[in-house]
Motif scaffolding. Structure first.
Motif, mmCIF file in Angstrom:
data_model
loop_
_atom_site.group_PDB
_atom_site.id
_atom_site.type_symbol
_atom_site.label_atom_id
_atom_site.label_comp_id
_atom_site.label_asym_id
_atom_site.label_seq_id
_atom_site.Cartn_x
_atom_site.Cartn_y
_atom_site.Cartn_z
ATOM 1 N N LEU A 133 -1.809 8.574 -4.549
ATOM 2 C CA LEU A 133 -1.056 7.265 -5.243
ATOM 3 C C LEU A 133 -2.009 6.978 -6.030
ATOM 4 C CD1 LEU A 133 -1.030 5.809 -1.303
ATOM 5 C CD2 LEU A 133 0.754 6.969 -2.554
ATOM 6 N N ASP A 134 -3.612 7.157 -6.341
ATOM 7 C CA ASP A 134 -4.237 6.571 -7.051
ATOM 8 C C ASP A 134 -3.994 7.409 -8.776
ATOM 9 O OD1 ASP A 134 -5.837 5.198 -6.400
ATOM 10 O OD2 ASP A 134 -7.333 6.522 -5.770
ATOM 11 N N LEU A 137 -0.931 5.428 -10.321
ATOM 12 C CA LEU A 137 -1.405 4.735 -10.607
ATOM 13 C C LEU A 137 -1.698 4.332 -12.395
ATOM 14 C CD1 LEU A 137 -2.515 2.017 -7.493
ATOM 15 C CD2 LEU A 137 -0.505 1.836 -8.980
ATOM 16 N N ASN A 160 -6.106 0.956 3.211
ATOM 17 C CA ASN A 160 -6.234 1.337 1.607
ATOM 18 C C ASN A 160 -5.117 1.817 0.726
ATOM 19 O OD1 ASN A 160 -9.195 2.175 1.663
ATOM 20 N ND2 ASN A 160 -8.527 3.519 2.616
ATOM 21 N N TYR A 161 -3.870 2.309 2.266
ATOM 22 C CA TYR A 161 -2.573 2.795 1.192
ATOM 23 C C TYR A 161 -1.811 1.597 0.962
ATOM 24 C CZ TYR A 161 -2.486 7.497 3.743
ATOM 25 O OH TYR A 161 -3.373 8.781 4.098
ATOM 26 N N ARG A 164 -3.317 0.006 -2.704
ATOM 27 C CA ARG A 164 -2.129 0.499 -3.660
ATOM 28 C C ARG A 164 -0.625 0.354 -3.967
ATOM 29 N NH1 ARG A 164 -6.801 2.658 -1.751
ATOM 30 N NH2 ARG A 164 -8.271 3.866 -3.463
ATOM 31 N N LYS A 167 0.530 -2.356 -5.393
ATOM 32 C CA LYS A 167 0.990 -2.232 -7.194
ATOM 33 C C LYS A 167 2.149 -1.142 -7.330
ATOM 34 C CE LYS A 167 -4.062 -2.796 -8.002
ATOM 35 N NZ LYS A 167 -5.378 -1.593 -7.441
#
Ligand SMILES: C[S@@+](CC[C@H](N)C(=O)[O-])C[C@H]1O[C@@H](n2cnc3c(N)ncnc32)[C@H](O)[C@@H]1O
Ligand SMILES: O=c1cc(-c2ccc(O)cc2)oc2c(O)c(O)ccc12
Length: 235
Positions: A133-134, A137, A160-161, A164, A167
């Motif tokens: 996911l990071d 992004l 945490n999910y 992300r 966004k």
């Protein structure tokens, strides 16, 4: 055949018979043959209970249709029940980024996904989900590029999910979280819950509280399957 095996009632409906009634009258008659095949193929797996509950799956398919989802993310694939239902529901040029640390389980469902003719919509990534996911992004083009996200993985990381996915999913899109009632344990005193379930129970309660306080989303907490929180991103 799998339709005839009583499914455990994952949540605290009034009775197991009532859950069975819902499955037999409203869910199984509408379930696609390929989804049935994934359930059958998963039934003998030692973690067969991981599979998204068919009633929650039916709700998810409805939500995908309601938002005309074309581009989706799934965190937690296992043998692919929720993945296949997503692939069957989105249009032929739709796309699913599907993330799981375990490819072995995915390969149980993969031949059925291929038979169903929807593999071309799936980008399966074997990895812990957070770095994927990071990475998504890092590309600004991915911000708000997804219509729908489904999370059914390690319960301690749901928040945490969420940060992300907020966004990655567009305003008006949906973020759907599974197991938000954790077998009904969330409403029981901690001491009455088996020790091995307490850590995820605590994480689930904290997640639910945080989501309720998150005014970037509208929410609905639905007692379908093992509990589903539906979030609609509003800003
Ligand atoms: C409950 S199962 C998913 C069930 C699936 N939605 C279905 O319909 O069959 C949870 C999955 O999350 C995966 N998982 C656990 N931790 C993960 C992580 N950090 N990143 C990605 N996947 C993870 C597990 O390997 C497992 O396959
Ligand atoms: O019993 C479970 C356990 C999980 C689970 C726990 C920890 C992880 O890192 C991933 C998954 O998930 C479940 C689930 O999604 C479900 O529908 C039923 C039971 C369990």
């Amino acid at each position: 055949m799998a339709n005839r095996v009583p499914e455990p009632n994952p949540v605290v409906l009034q009775s197991d018979q009532l859950y069975q009634y819902i499955l037999e009258t409203s869910v199984y008659p509408r379930e696609s043959e390929h989804l049935k095949q994934i359930r059958d193929a998963t039934a003998t797996h030692p973690a067969a209970f991981f599979g998204t509950a068919p009633d929650a799956g039916q709700l998810m398919a409805m939500l995908l249709k309601l938002v005309n989802a074309k581009k989706t993310i799934e965190v937690g694939v296992f043998t692919g029940y929720s993945l296949l239902l997503t692939a069957l529901t989105i249009p032929d040029d739709g796309q699913i980024v599907a993330i799981d640390i375990n490819r072995e389980a995915y390969e149980i469902g993969l031949p059925i996904i291929q038979k169903a003719g929807v593999e071309h919509k799936i980008d399966f990534i074997q990895s812990p989900a957070l770095p994927v996911l990071d990475k998504l992004l890092e590309d600004k083009d991915n911000e708000g590029a997804f219509d729908f996200a489904f999370v059914d993985a390690d319960k301690g990381n749901y928040l945490n999910y969420h940060e992300r996915l907020m966004k990655l999913v567009k305003v008006g899109g949906l973020l759907v979280y599974d197991n938000t009632l954790w077998g009904g344990t969330v409403a029981k005193p901690e001491e009455s819950v088996p020790v091995y379930k307490r850590q995820w129970r605590k994480a689930t309660i904290e997640f639910s509280k945080s989501i309720t306080a998150d005014h970037r989303v509208e929410i609905s907490h639905v007692p379908s399957g093992d509990g589903v929180i539906i979030c609609r991103r509003i800003c």
